[in-house]
Enzyme design. Structure first.
Site, PDB file in Angstrom:
ATOM      1  N   TYR A   1      44.035  70.012  40.433  1.00  0.00           N
ATOM      2  CA  TYR A   1      44.425  68.618  40.728  1.00  0.00           C
ATOM      3  C   TYR A   1      45.322  68.048  39.608  1.00  0.00           C
ATOM      4  O   TYR A   1      46.371  67.454  39.880  1.00  0.00           O
ATOM      5  CB  TYR A   1      43.141  67.801  40.883  1.00  0.00           C
ATOM      6  CG  TYR A   1      43.314  66.317  40.889  1.00  0.00           C
ATOM      7  CD1 TYR A   1      43.981  65.677  41.931  1.00  0.00           C
ATOM      8  CD2 TYR A   1      42.792  65.530  39.856  1.00  0.00           C
ATOM      9  CE1 TYR A   1      44.124  64.289  41.930  1.00  0.00           C
ATOM     10  CE2 TYR A   1      42.923  64.154  39.861  1.00  0.00           C
ATOM     11  CZ  TYR A   1      43.596  63.543  40.898  1.00  0.00           C
ATOM     12  OH  TYR A   1      43.745  62.179  40.899  1.00  0.00           O
TER      13      TYR A   1
ATOM     14  N   GLY B   1      40.061  54.274  48.145  1.00  0.00           N
ATOM     15  CA  GLY B   1      39.530  53.108  47.430  1.00  0.00           C
ATOM     16  C   GLY B   1      40.636  52.225  46.861  1.00  0.00           C
ATOM     17  O   GLY B   1      40.603  50.994  46.994  1.00  0.00           O
TER      18      GLY B   1
HETATM   19  C1  15L Z   1      40.992  60.671  39.142  1.00  0.00           C
HETATM   20  O1  15L Z   1      42.159  61.019  39.011  1.00  0.00           O
HETATM   21  C2  15L Z   1      40.360  60.621  40.470  1.00  0.00           C
HETATM   22  O2  15L Z   1      41.260  60.271  41.489  1.00  0.00           O
HETATM   23  C3  15L Z   1      39.142  59.734  40.508  1.00  0.00           C
HETATM   24  O3  15L Z   1      38.430  60.019  41.670  1.00  0.00           O
HETATM   25  C4  15L Z   1      38.266  59.923  39.277  1.00  0.00           C
HETATM   26  O4  15L Z   1      37.746  61.227  39.266  1.00  0.00           O
HETATM   27  C5  15L Z   1      39.089  59.660  38.051  1.00  0.00           C
HETATM   28  O5  15L Z   1      40.231  60.471  38.028  1.00  0.00           O
HETATM   29  C6  15L Z   1      38.314  59.867  36.751  1.00  0.00           C
HETATM   30  O6  15L Z   1      38.757  60.616  35.890  1.00  0.00           O
HETATM   31  O7  15L Z   1      37.293  59.222  36.597  1.00  0.00           O
END
Ligand code: 15L
Length: 269
Positions: A135, A12
């Site tokens: 992550y 995105g």
């Molecule tokens: C992130 O780091 C993610 O890449 C994204 O997909 C969302 O999950 C975002 O954080 C979030 O915390 O809303």
């Protein structure tokens, strides 16, 4: 900057930067594991590859002046996936950049590197990591690896702890961490173009009234966000008024990333 590489260009944020950085730098080199829409002749070069393949990454990085590193896994996943994309893949990009003499990297780290800070606390770029997921750990690792490559090899890094990127905030948590495409583009351009960046962490968020971050480090570098989530607040809060809420997700900045797999006997401070 003549030639700028965007890794993870099919996601995105990558798809959006492909448009907003069009014409800003003469050539955009775009890579992803998945197929991208065809290159615009004379403006774009496209490479489909896996960043865990160091030989492919070396070919990709050659001749680039700056890198916007978005590649890898963008949410919680299995350790194998995180290891592949966010540890090995990340290392390959930085190491190939060092060998190729790339001078500047803008990196997508995440609010999840610090997601276990309570919402009641305002945090700045100097807090120690408190990852909320595998992550989040990989994003803390990415900041540490960037620090090493800045200090030891002189590559300039802007680590953008991205909140939630989108045209508008999608829920009450995102009112605090939303970043609009134009504000994130501004940050990326600061990261690539500011003359004096060695190693900096900033929050990739708009100028949100409800922010949990002291983003003074971004402002010091010249960031002037144009957007604020506040105009969306009343509608979002009304919509959520009667929704059940998970107490752990609600207490910490990382939200559901904190609640997933959570089984500590008492919640952390
Ligand atoms: C992130 O780091 C993610 O890449 C994204 O997909 C969302 O999950 C975002 O954080 C979030 O915390 O809303």
């Amino acid at each position: 900057m003549n030639r700028v590489l965007i890794t993870g260009a099919g996601g995105g944020i990558g798809r959006s930067l492909r448009e907003t950085l069009r014409g800003v730098y003469p050539v955009l080199r775009l890579s992803d594991r998945t197929a991208l829409t065809p290159a615009r002749a004379g403006e774009e070069v496209i490479d489909r590859l896996d960043i865990a393949d160091i030989a492919a990454v070396e070919r990709l990085v050659a001749g680039c002046d700056g890198i916007v590193h978005l590649g890898g896994i963008s949410g919680e996943s299995s350790w194998d996936n995180i290891l592949h994309g966010n540890i090995i893949g990340l290392y390959n990009v930085f190491e190939a950049a060092r060998r190729a003499g790339v001078k500047r990297i803008v990196m997508a780290t995440s609010n999840h590197a610090v997601g276990f800070y309570p919402r009641a606390q305002t945090i700045d770029h100097r807090v120690v990591p408190r990852p909320d997921s595998r992550y989040g750990v990989s994003k803390a690792f990415s900041e540490a690896l960037a620090s090493l490559y800045a200090d030891k090899h002189g590559i300039g890094f802007l680590c953008t702890r991205i909140g939630n990127f989108g045209e508008k905030p999608i829920d009450s948590r995102r009112l605090a961490i939303w970043v609009s495409p134009r504000d994130y583009t501004q940050l990326v351009r600061i990261g690539l173009e500011h003359p004096h960046i060695r190693f900096e962490i900033v929050y990739g968020v708009s100028g949100n009234k409800r922010s949990w971050y002291d983003n003074s480090n971004a402002y010091r570098l010249g960031y002037k966000p144009q957007d604020d989530s506040e105009p969306y607040a009343a509608e979002i809060l009304a919509r959520e008024a009667n929704q059940p809420k998970d107490p752990i997700a609600e207490r910490y900045q990382g939200g559901t990333f904190c609640a997933e797999e959570y089984d500590a006997p008492t919640p952390p401070e």
